[in-house]
Design a protein around this motif. Structure first.
Motif, mmCIF file in Angstrom:
data_model
loop_
_atom_site.group_PDB
_atom_site.id
_atom_site.type_symbol
_atom_site.label_atom_id
_atom_site.label_comp_id
_atom_site.label_asym_id
_atom_site.label_seq_id
_atom_site.Cartn_x
_atom_site.Cartn_y
_atom_site.Cartn_z
ATOM 1 N N ALA A 163 0.841 -1.202 0.000
ATOM 2 C CA ALA A 163 0.000 0.000 0.000
ATOM 3 C C ALA A 163 0.876 1.253 0.000
ATOM 4 C CB ALA A 163 -0.901 0.000 1.224
ATOM 5 N N ILE A 164 0.391 2.277 -0.664
ATOM 6 C CA ILE A 164 1.072 3.570 -0.650
ATOM 7 C C ILE A 164 0.547 4.313 0.565
ATOM 8 C CG2 ILE A 164 1.409 5.749 -1.872
ATOM 9 C CD1 ILE A 164 1.011 4.192 -4.491
ATOM 10 N N ALA A 165 1.427 4.534 1.538
ATOM 11 C CA ALA A 165 1.020 5.132 2.805
ATOM 12 C C ALA A 165 0.759 6.636 2.682
ATOM 13 C CB ALA A 165 2.080 4.864 3.873
ATOM 14 N N ASP A 166 1.540 7.330 1.884
ATOM 15 C CA ASP A 166 1.441 8.780 1.768
ATOM 16 C C ASP A 166 1.129 9.135 0.314
ATOM 17 O OD1 ASP A 166 1.790 11.536 1.663
ATOM 18 O OD2 ASP A 166 3.714 11.522 2.730
ATOM 19 N N LEU A 167 -0.150 9.242 0.007
ATOM 20 C CA LEU A 167 -0.571 9.482 -1.374
ATOM 21 C C LEU A 167 -0.082 10.825 -1.913
ATOM 22 C CD1 LEU A 167 -4.187 8.014 -1.335
ATOM 23 C CD2 LEU A 167 -2.148 7.043 -2.406
ATOM 24 N N GLU A 168 -0.027 11.830 -1.057
ATOM 25 C CA GLU A 168 0.435 13.151 -1.512
ATOM 26 C C GLU A 168 1.901 13.091 -1.950
ATOM 27 O OE1 GLU A 168 0.984 17.703 0.120
ATOM 28 O OE2 GLU A 168 -0.482 16.411 1.108
ATOM 29 N N SER A 169 2.750 12.476 -1.126
ATOM 30 C CA SER A 169 4.166 12.344 -1.489
ATOM 31 C C SER A 169 4.337 11.475 -2.727
ATOM 32 C CB SER A 169 4.966 11.739 -0.332
ATOM 33 O OG SER A 169 5.030 12.654 0.739
ATOM 34 N N ALA A 170 3.538 10.416 -2.817
ATOM 35 C CA ALA A 170 3.609 9.545 -3.991
ATOM 36 C C ALA A 170 3.222 10.321 -5.248
ATOM 37 C CB ALA A 170 2.712 8.333 -3.806
ATOM 38 N N GLY A 171 2.187 11.145 -5.152
ATOM 39 C CA GLY A 171 1.773 11.962 -6.288
ATOM 40 C C GLY A 171 2.877 12.909 -6.731
ATOM 41 N N LYS A 172 3.562 13.516 -5.770
ATOM 42 C CA LYS A 172 4.675 14.418 -6.094
ATOM 43 C C LYS A 172 5.819 13.649 -6.755
ATOM 44 C CE LYS A 172 3.663 17.792 -2.493
ATOM 45 N NZ LYS A 172 4.069 18.342 -1.196
ATOM 46 N N ALA A 173 6.093 12.452 -6.246
ATOM 47 C CA ALA A 173 7.169 11.637 -6.826
ATOM 48 C C ALA A 173 6.830 11.244 -8.253
ATOM 49 C CB ALA A 173 7.404 10.391 -5.977
ATOM 50 N N ILE A 174 5.595 10.853 -8.488
ATOM 51 C CA ILE A 174 5.171 10.471 -9.832
ATOM 52 C C ILE A 174 5.276 11.670 -10.768
ATOM 53 C CG2 ILE A 174 3.191 9.740 -11.218
ATOM 54 C CD1 ILE A 174 2.425 7.973 -8.727
ATOM 55 N N GLN A 175 4.853 12.833 -10.305
ATOM 56 C CA GLN A 175 4.964 14.054 -11.110
ATOM 57 C C GLN A 175 6.426 14.333 -11.451
ATOM 58 O OE1 GLN A 175 2.465 15.869 -12.458
ATOM 59 N NE2 GLN A 175 4.014 17.086 -13.492
#
Length: 190
Positions: A163-175
């Motif tokens: 599971a992705i625990a921190d969706l906001e950080s994951a979104g930034k990383a993907i961006q």
């Protein structure tokens, strides 16, 4: 026990063994339950130390599976798949790696091997997997910044096993990863 492991790794070991014990430990506990649990804990921590060494040394193989375009039948790219020689197989090993908190190190070791191959093969296009646990840590991708010129030939797939625990950080990383692939004048969002 657990010498050389971080406090987080020791805690994750306890959690892993509790889950393992709940699944199969009861039948293995012919005698004293505490002894069975302690044995499982010792085994898990030894396995974790060994796997940490394996990942750190890059002592695993990468198989490159061709992915073909269905319309043309031509190979569009290759998918890099880690392979371990241990008896439980790669799938169970990756679950162990994710459960015990070394997915980030493993993903970076795989990425290093894949990027090394891409540097040597000027026409290779390769996809590799990254755990949901890793994608939430954008600092992990510093190596990609150093090898930015390889981005157009690299595909990163986020696995569904953690599971992705921190969706906001994951979104930034993907961006940030998307920005590696696109020229400055066509960057997303601007």
């Amino acid at each position: 026990h657990g010498a050389g492991l971080s406090a987080e790794q020791r805690l994750l070991s306890v959690r892993y063994v509790i889950d393992l014990f709940a699944q199969k430990g009861k039948q293995d506990a012919a005698g004293d339950i505490a002894d069975a649990f302690t044995g499982m804990m010792d085994e898990t921590q030894l396995r974790l130390a060994e796997m940490t060494r394996t990942v750190g040394e890059g002592a695993f193989e990468i198989a490159y599976q061709p992915i073909s375009d269905l319309a043309t039948g031509k190979v569009s790219h290759y998918e890099a798949l880690a392979r371990f020689t241990n008896p439980e197989g790669t799938g169970e090993t990756v679950k162990f790696i994710e459960a015990l908190g070394i997915a980030n190190a493993f993903d970076l070791a795989v990425a290093n091997k894949v990027l090394g191959l891409i540097e040597q093969q000027p026409h290779a296009h390769v996809a590799f997997n990254v755990s949901g646990a890793t994608i939430a840590s954008p600092a992990s991708f510093g190596m990609l910044a150093k090898r930015r010129k390889l981005a157009p030939r690299t595909l990163i797939e986020i696995t569904e096993t953690a599971a992705i625990a921190d969706l906001e950080s994951a979104g930034k990383a993907i961006q940030a990863l998307l920005e590696f692939r696109t020229p400055a004048h066509t960057r997303l969002g601007g």
